[in-house]
Design a protein around this motif. Structure first.
Motif, PDB file in Angstrom:
ATOM      1  N   ARG A  17      27.825  51.150  53.378  1.00 17.62           N
ATOM      2  CA  ARG A  17      28.407  49.827  52.874  1.00 17.62           C
ATOM      3  C   ARG A  17      29.197  48.988  54.079  1.00 17.62           C
ATOM      4  O   ARG A  17      29.690  49.429  54.903  1.00 17.62           O
ATOM      5  N   VAL A  18      28.849  47.679  53.994  1.00 16.47           N
ATOM      6  CA  VAL A  18      29.458  46.751  54.709  1.00 16.47           C
ATOM      7  C   VAL A  18      30.994  46.876  55.247  1.00 16.47           C
ATOM      8  O   VAL A  18      31.485  46.774  56.178  1.00 16.47           O
ATOM      9  N   ARG A  19      31.591  47.010  54.071  1.00 18.33           N
ATOM     10  CA  ARG A  19      33.083  47.173  54.160  1.00 18.33           C
ATOM     11  C   ARG A  19      33.417  48.567  54.826  1.00 18.33           C
ATOM     12  O   ARG A  19      34.200  48.338  55.663  1.00 18.33           O
ATOM     13  N   GLU A  20      32.709  49.594  54.866  1.00 16.31           N
ATOM     14  CA  GLU A  20      32.997  50.555  55.405  1.00 16.31           C
ATOM     15  C   GLU A  20      32.677  50.325  56.964  1.00 16.31           C
ATOM     16  O   GLU A  20      33.562  51.064  57.936  1.00 16.31           O
ATOM     17  N   LEU A  22      33.037  47.484  58.772  1.00 14.84           N
ATOM     18  CA  LEU A  22      33.975  47.003  59.475  1.00 14.84           C
ATOM     19  C   LEU A  22      35.239  47.648  59.339  1.00 14.84           C
ATOM     20  O   LEU A  22      35.836  47.476  60.543  1.00 14.84           O
ATOM     21  N   HIS A  23      35.508  48.556  58.509  1.00 15.55           N
ATOM     22  CA  HIS A  23      36.618  49.335  58.508  1.00 15.55           C
ATOM     23  C   HIS A  23      36.559  50.274  59.727  1.00 15.55           C
ATOM     24  O   HIS A  23      37.633  50.708  60.431  1.00 15.55           O
ATOM     25  N   ALA A  28      30.970  42.106  62.439  1.00 16.59           N
ATOM     26  CA  ALA A  28      30.401  41.337  61.737  1.00 16.59           C
ATOM     27  C   ALA A  28      28.850  40.951  62.452  1.00 16.59           C
ATOM     28  O   ALA A  28      27.845  40.948  61.746  1.00 16.59           O
ATOM     29  N   GLY A  42      25.920  43.807  50.123  1.00 18.28           N
ATOM     30  CA  GLY A  42      27.065  44.689  50.526  1.00 18.28           C
ATOM     31  C   GLY A  42      26.676  45.985  51.204  1.00 18.28           C
ATOM     32  O   GLY A  42      27.231  46.639  51.672  1.00 18.28           O
ATOM     33  N   ARG A  62      27.939  52.103  46.872  1.00 19.20           N
ATOM     34  CA  ARG A  62      28.666  50.982  46.158  1.00 19.20           C
ATOM     35  C   ARG A  62      29.103  51.518  45.076  1.00 19.20           C
ATOM     36  O   ARG A  62      30.032  51.186  44.364  1.00 19.20           O
ATOM     37  N   ARG A  64      31.704  53.503  42.293  1.00 19.99           N
ATOM     38  CA  ARG A  64      32.899  54.157  42.211  1.00 19.99           C
ATOM     39  C   ARG A  64      32.976  55.583  41.488  1.00 19.99           C
ATOM     40  O   ARG A  64      31.868  55.883  41.023  1.00 19.99           O
TER      41      ARG A  64
END
Length: 323
Positions: A17-20, A22-23, A28, A42, A62, A64
């Motif tokens: 996941r992109v969010r992970e 970046l974290h 970017a 994502g 993605r 949950r």
């Protein structure tokens, strides 16, 4: 697969996941690199997903904790036989348990189910609906006969559950969409089938008034095992084998089939071979032939049976409740 050495080890070799990313400190700019594919919004992947299971793995980051693969996606992971039209549909089905929002990502189909009704099992790290619950969900997408094929696979050659479990699960879904089709299918699901072709052949015979055949029957004469046949009418000494393409293309299987046929003839049994064509336009002719053999009507060829009857004597599942 070209992997950027600047990426953390945890993100290499599998979709992420992109969010992970970046974290974990990936910029970017690096996430926009041409080497990275974008199978879903994502998500980034190192290789292009080709199969339904590949796409499921790609969307997995993605999901949950209250979401699980379901419907045709769960069926594919479980190895259930689906009709071609659904095999070609690569959309990923995900069910959300409870009242939270269903998954809304292009290329997926989001569903919601009441918490406590649908059970969850695990295939590796992927959550999916229990095989029996998957069977119920497929009723909205399959015809009765297609559902019977799936049911025969579940309690037969795949062995994910038994018929009693399917019946008990159907009771929990009283009033649900497709439940009447489920109940109709349960009346004709039988243990013992080893392929979709065998199931379709059995249905073709019984729907036209012939008795229920024995499935994967061991022919034993005078205490000696002769052969195991797909379908059989032991009293009439009639055996029926469904010949898939494997029987035609695999030399070893072809030779084994020929030998089995000779052994059956030696002990007074008819062996009738059926193909996909016999289940199509030629089905009436095929069933008429079986009916004549069961009735003892001469077929115009030498009958091997003596006048005196012979004596016939991809993925490992873990229950979610244990996790």
């Amino acid at each position: 697969m070209q992997v950027d050495a600047a990426f953390p080890m945890a993100l290499r070799g599998a979709p992420f996941r992109v969010r992970e990313a970046l974290h974990r400190g990936v910029s970017a700019g690096r996430l926009r690199a041409r080497a990275l594919l974008r199978p879903f919004h994502g998500i980034r992947a190192w290789t292009r997903p080709e199969s339904h299971e590949d796409l499921a793995r790609a969307v997995l980051p993605r999901l949950r904790p209250d979401q699980a693969f379901s419907h045709t996606t769960a069926a594919t992971i479980l190895g259930l036989p689906l009709p071609r039209r659904l095999e070609r549909d690569l959309r990923i089905h995900v069910t959300t348990l409870g009242t939270d929002q269903a998954l809304r990502v292009r290329g997926t189909v989001g569903h919601r189910a009441r918490r406590g009704r649908v059970r969850i099992v695990y295939s590796g790290t992927a959550a999916l609906t229990h095989p029996a619950d998957t069977f119920i969900a497929l009723a909205m997408l399959l015809s009765r006969d297609e559902l019977i094929v799936v049911g025969d696979a579940l309690i037969g050659w795949l062995g994910w559950c038994d018929r009693d479990e399917l019946i008990a699960t159907a009771r929990r879904y009283r009033g649900a969409r497709g439940i009447r089709r489920v109940r109709a299918a349960l009346q004709e699901i039988r243990p013992g089938s080893r392929s979709p072709g065998e199931t379709r052949l059995r249905l073709a015979l019984t729907r036209r008034g012939l008795p229920q055949p024995a499935l994967n029957h061991d022919v034993v004469v005078d205490g000696q095992w002769i052969a195991c046949v797909d379908l059989a009418y032991p009293e009439a000494r009639v055996a029926i084998e469904y010949e898939s393409d494997l029987h035609r293309t695999d030399d070893r299987t072809f030779r084994k089939d020929l030998t089995r046929g000779e052994h059956l003839k030696d002990v007074g049994w008819w062996l009738v071979r059926a193909t996909a064509d016999d289940l199509g336009a030629a089905i009436e002719v095929f069933v008429s032939r079986i009916r004549r053999l069961l009735d003892g009507v001469p077929t115009g060829r030498h009958d091997p049976r003596p006048t005196r009857p012979l004596t016939s004597s991809r993925w490992t599942l873990v229950d979610a409740s244990t996790k």
